[in-house]
Scaffold this motif. Structure first.
Motif, PDB file in Angstrom:
ATOM      1  N   CYS A 113       0.830  -1.203   0.000  1.00 22.40           N
ATOM      2  CA  CYS A 113       0.000   0.000   0.000  1.00 22.40           C
ATOM      3  C   CYS A 113       0.862   1.249   0.000  1.00 22.40           C
ATOM      4  O   CYS A 113       2.076   1.189   0.186  1.00 22.40           O
ATOM      5  CB  CYS A 113      -0.951   0.004   1.192  1.00 22.40           C
ATOM      6  SG  CYS A 113      -0.143  -0.035   2.782  1.00 22.40           S
ATOM      7  N   ASP A 114       0.219   2.387  -0.204  1.00 26.46           N
ATOM      8  CA  ASP A 114       0.884   3.679  -0.204  1.00 26.46           C
ATOM      9  C   ASP A 114       1.266   4.052   1.223  1.00 26.46           C
ATOM     10  O   ASP A 114       0.443   3.990   2.130  1.00 26.46           O
ATOM     11  CB  ASP A 114      -0.070   4.715  -0.804  1.00 26.46           C
ATOM     12  CG  ASP A 114       0.536   6.092  -0.833  1.00 26.46           C
ATOM     13  OD1 ASP A 114       1.520   6.275  -1.563  1.00 26.46           O
ATOM     14  OD2 ASP A 114       0.033   6.970  -0.101  1.00 26.46           O
ATOM     15  N   ARG A 115       2.528   4.458   1.440  1.00 26.95           N
ATOM     16  CA  ARG A 115       3.012   4.784   2.771  1.00 26.95           C
ATOM     17  C   ARG A 115       2.244   5.936   3.400  1.00 26.95           C
ATOM     18  O   ARG A 115       1.871   5.890   4.568  1.00 26.95           O
ATOM     19  CB  ARG A 115       4.504   5.135   2.734  1.00 26.95           C
ATOM     20  CG  ARG A 115       5.057   5.294   4.155  1.00 26.95           C
ATOM     21  CD  ARG A 115       6.056   6.411   4.321  1.00 26.95           C
ATOM     22  NE  ARG A 115       5.704   7.689   3.818  1.00 26.95           N
ATOM     23  CZ  ARG A 115       5.142   8.677   4.539  1.00 26.95           C
ATOM     24  NH1 ARG A 115       4.819   8.492   5.788  1.00 26.95           N
ATOM     25  NH2 ARG A 115       4.890   9.844   3.995  1.00 26.95           N
ATOM     26  N   SER A 116       1.970   6.983   2.643  1.00 27.02           N
ATOM     27  CA  SER A 116       1.294   8.149   3.228  1.00 27.02           C
ATOM     28  C   SER A 116      -0.140   7.820   3.619  1.00 27.02           C
ATOM     29  O   SER A 116      -0.620   8.266   4.664  1.00 27.02           O
ATOM     30  CB  SER A 116       1.348   9.341   2.282  1.00 27.02           C
ATOM     31  OG  SER A 116       0.718   9.049   1.068  1.00 27.02           O
ATOM     32  N   GLU A 117      -0.846   7.019   2.822  1.00 27.74           N
ATOM     33  CA  GLU A 117      -2.219   6.658   3.168  1.00 27.74           C
ATOM     34  C   GLU A 117      -2.258   5.760   4.407  1.00 27.74           C
ATOM     35  O   GLU A 117      -3.087   5.952   5.295  1.00 27.74           O
ATOM     36  CB  GLU A 117      -2.901   5.962   1.989  1.00 27.74           C
ATOM     37  CG  GLU A 117      -4.381   5.750   2.230  1.00 27.74           C
ATOM     38  CD  GLU A 117      -5.111   5.173   1.036  1.00 27.74           C
ATOM     39  OE1 GLU A 117      -6.307   4.890   1.199  1.00 27.74           O
ATOM     40  OE2 GLU A 117      -4.505   4.988  -0.035  1.00 27.74           O
ATOM     41  N   LEU A 118      -1.334   4.803   4.479  1.00 28.33           N
ATOM     42  CA  LEU A 118      -1.257   3.953   5.668  1.00 28.33           C
ATOM     43  C   LEU A 118      -0.886   4.787   6.891  1.00 28.33           C
ATOM     44  O   LEU A 118      -1.481   4.634   7.957  1.00 28.33           O
ATOM     45  CB  LEU A 118      -0.237   2.834   5.453  1.00 28.33           C
ATOM     46  CG  LEU A 118      -0.014   1.886   6.626  1.00 28.33           C
ATOM     47  CD1 LEU A 118      -1.301   1.164   7.004  1.00 28.33           C
ATOM     48  CD2 LEU A 118       1.097   0.897   6.319  1.00 28.33           C
ATOM     49  N   GLY A 119       0.065   5.694   6.734  1.00 30.70           N
ATOM     50  CA  GLY A 119       0.478   6.561   7.839  1.00 30.70           C
ATOM     51  C   GLY A 119      -0.657   7.431   8.354  1.00 30.70           C
ATOM     52  O   GLY A 119      -0.807   7.626   9.562  1.00 30.70           O
ATOM     53  N   GLU A 120      -1.484   7.965   7.449  1.00 37.75           N
ATOM     54  CA  GLU A 120      -2.645   8.767   7.854  1.00 37.75           C
ATOM     55  C   GLU A 120      -3.641   7.940   8.649  1.00 37.75           C
ATOM     56  O   GLU A 120      -4.177   8.396   9.657  1.00 37.75           O
ATOM     57  CB  GLU A 120      -3.332   9.361   6.628  1.00 37.75           C
ATOM     58  CG  GLU A 120      -2.630  10.545   6.031  1.00 37.75           C
ATOM     59  CD  GLU A 120      -3.366  11.096   4.821  1.00 37.75           C
ATOM     60  OE1 GLU A 120      -4.616  11.023   4.804  1.00 37.75           O
ATOM     61  OE2 GLU A 120      -2.697  11.598   3.916  1.00 37.75           O
ATOM     62  N   ALA A 121      -3.895   6.719   8.194  1.00 33.27           N
ATOM     63  CA  ALA A 121      -4.842   5.846   8.902  1.00 33.27           C
ATOM     64  C   ALA A 121      -4.331   5.514  10.298  1.00 33.27           C
ATOM     65  O   ALA A 121      -5.078   5.592  11.276  1.00 33.27           O
ATOM     66  CB  ALA A 121      -5.071   4.558   8.095  1.00 33.27           C
ATOM     67  N   LEU A 122      -3.055   5.170  10.399  1.00 33.36           N
ATOM     68  CA  LEU A 122      -2.481   4.839  11.707  1.00 33.36           C
ATOM     69  C   LEU A 122      -2.487   6.058  12.623  1.00 33.36           C
ATOM     70  O   LEU A 122      -2.824   5.960  13.807  1.00 33.36           O
ATOM     71  CB  LEU A 122      -1.057   4.308  11.542  1.00 33.36           C
ATOM     72  CG  LEU A 122      -0.892   3.021  10.735  1.00 33.36           C
ATOM     73  CD1 LEU A 122       0.584   2.670  10.607  1.00 33.36           C
ATOM     74  CD2 LEU A 122      -1.682   1.879  11.323  1.00 33.36           C
TER      75      LEU A 122
END
Length: 155
Positions: free
Chosen positions: A6-15
């Motif tokens: 997955c995209d790092r920024s999208e995963l980071g936002e969710a976390l």
């Protein structure tokens, strides 16, 4: 066994959005210090729970290679994902399911986790009887009535 890209920024936002639910410090139920990740039906869902409040966020742009469930330490996972370079992140659980490999451009990390079966599930919410509100109006209404709330727990 869970395996996703997955995209790092999208995963980071969710976390990051769920990190506020994780109890600060120690807890009588250590599993609550983890995120619960589920890869199923082409989506990656991340859950957090503190027994009073639970939330679930779906990461939209994800490639699910293998479906599965996984729990990983919330603070550590969020910090590691935040520090990775902007690129795709590969997350692959161990065979026994108690941890994962986190791989990104030039990084190969190993994170130990807990048994996903121990994580309390966030309840499914029915849309029947649900109310939809404008966010700004709701925030303004909360601001107006917050003066009536007390900071003293005895009141």
């Amino acid at each position: 066994m869970l395996k996703v890209r997955c995209d790092r920024s999208e995963l980071g936002e969710a976390l990051g959005a769920l990190l506020g639910i994780i109890p600060p410090g120690q807890t009588t139920k250590p599993i609550l210090l983890n995120f619960f990740l589920v890869a199923r039906d082409g989506r990656l869902t991340v859950e957090a729970m503190d027994l009073d409040l639970g939330s679930r966020i779906t990461v939209e742009h994800v490639e699910v290679m293998e479906e599965g469930e996984l729990t990983l330490p919330a603070g550590r996972l969020a910090a590691l994902v935040r520090e990775l370079p902007d690129s795709c992140v590969n997350l692959e659980s161990f065979e026994e399911g108690r941890g994962a490999y986190l791989r990104a451009e030039g990084y190969d990390l190993k994170i130990l986790g807990d048994d996903p079966e121990e994580f309390p599930r966030v309840a499914e919410v029915s849309e029947e009887g649900a109310l939809q509100l404008d966010r700004d109006l709701f925030v303004e209404a909360l601001r107006r009535v917050s003066i009536a709330s007390s900071h003293d727990p005895a009141r």
